[in-house]
Design an enzyme around this catalytic site. Structure first.
Site, mmCIF file in Angstrom:
data_model
loop_
_atom_site.group_PDB
_atom_site.id
_atom_site.type_symbol
_atom_site.label_atom_id
_atom_site.label_comp_id
_atom_site.label_asym_id
_atom_site.label_seq_id
_atom_site.Cartn_x
_atom_site.Cartn_y
_atom_site.Cartn_z
ATOM 1 N N TYR A 40 0.856 -1.177 0.101
ATOM 2 C CA TYR A 40 -0.137 -0.052 0.007
ATOM 3 C C TYR A 40 0.965 1.402 -0.312
ATOM 4 O O TYR A 40 0.616 2.122 -0.576
ATOM 5 C CB TYR A 40 -1.074 -0.020 1.239
ATOM 6 N N ARG A 47 1.134 6.607 -6.770
ATOM 7 C CA ARG A 47 0.034 7.508 -7.210
ATOM 8 C C ARG A 47 0.479 9.019 -7.030
ATOM 9 O O ARG A 47 0.152 9.785 -8.028
ATOM 10 C CB ARG A 47 -1.123 7.338 -6.306
ATOM 11 N N GLU A 221 -14.162 -0.481 6.898
ATOM 12 C CA GLU A 221 -13.780 0.817 6.092
ATOM 13 C C GLU A 221 -15.371 0.758 5.499
ATOM 14 O O GLU A 221 -15.908 -0.068 4.818
ATOM 15 C CB GLU A 221 -12.952 0.794 5.234
#
Length: 234
Positions: A40, A47, A221
């Site tokens: 991650y 990104r 989440e």
């Protein structure tokens, strides 16, 4: 990751919809690796390289989520884009993700907590994946029930702040829950959380899926979309 996001920006720009509103990332083995080598964290670094091209890029970030899939699919990405930009919304209870301290990785996650879109037929709020985080810290590690309750507090705070910031004078309750997805790290927590759904979300159907969360100490989440309540004339 950097190449994928650059290609995405090029594609939506060429299509005439240059503004990303909401992005869904499904990343296999999201928690594999240690420290900055965690998958991650490497995703966030890639990104960032793709999106941090202009000064003030943080004001143009979409709402987003990153959920861990348990197959070998690599990265699956889905995006919603528009001709005009949405209005970014941050949560007063939380540090903006793009300002997280170094302890969470070499590069902070690049997303807005929410995006409010003033459509012609009424505003719509796209909320990023929301978990039991206050400030930048995880609350209630190991307790899925306490985590979902805190996540709902965060959702409500964001919704109210979106209305105060961008829809002054309107009643926050008119921005109603339109759809909701609940991701659960451990399937065994599903029954207990499912039992809380009517109390936390009312009559709105909530889909519960098993998926890994971006932090290992997060068990739950929530993704949500809110839409302005429309008046019905008898």
């Amino acid at each position: 990751i950097c190449t994928v996001y650059r290609d995405l920006n090029r594609f939506v720009g060429n299509a005439g919809y240059p503004h990303l509103l909401r992005v869904w990332n499904y990343l296999s083995d999201i928690n594999d690796g240690e420290g900055d080598a965690e998958r991650y964290r490497r995703f966030c670094a890639g990104r960032y390289r793709a999106l941090a091209v202009d000064e003030g890029f943080e004001r143009q970030l979409p709402a987003a989520s990153a959920i861990g899939s348990r197959d070998n699919g690599g990265l699956r990405l889905f995006a919603l884009a528009a001709r005009l930009p949405g209005l970014p919304v941050e949560n007063p209870l939380q540090v903006s993700a793009y300002r997280y301290p170094r302890m969470y990785g070499q590069r902070s996650p690049s997303f807005a907590r929410g995006i409010l879109v003033p459509w012609a037929d009424g505003p719509q709020l796209f909320v990023s994946g929301t978990a039991s985080i206050v400030g930048h810290s995880t609350l209630y590690p190991g307790d899925a029930v306490a985590q979902i309750r805190q996540a709902v507090v965060n959702l409500e705070t964001l919704r109210e702040h979106a209305v105060r910031s961008h829809l002054p004078g309107r009643d926050p309750s008119r921005l109603e829950l339109e759809s909701c997805l609940l991701y659960v790290r451990n399937a065994d927590d599903g029954p207990a959380l499912s039992g809380l759904v009517p109390d936390l979300f009312g009559q709105q159907p909530v889909r519960i899926l098993v998926g890994d969360i971006c932090r290992r100490d997060l068990l739950v989440e929530i993704e949500a979309v809110y839409r302005q309540k429309t008046d019905v004339t008898p």
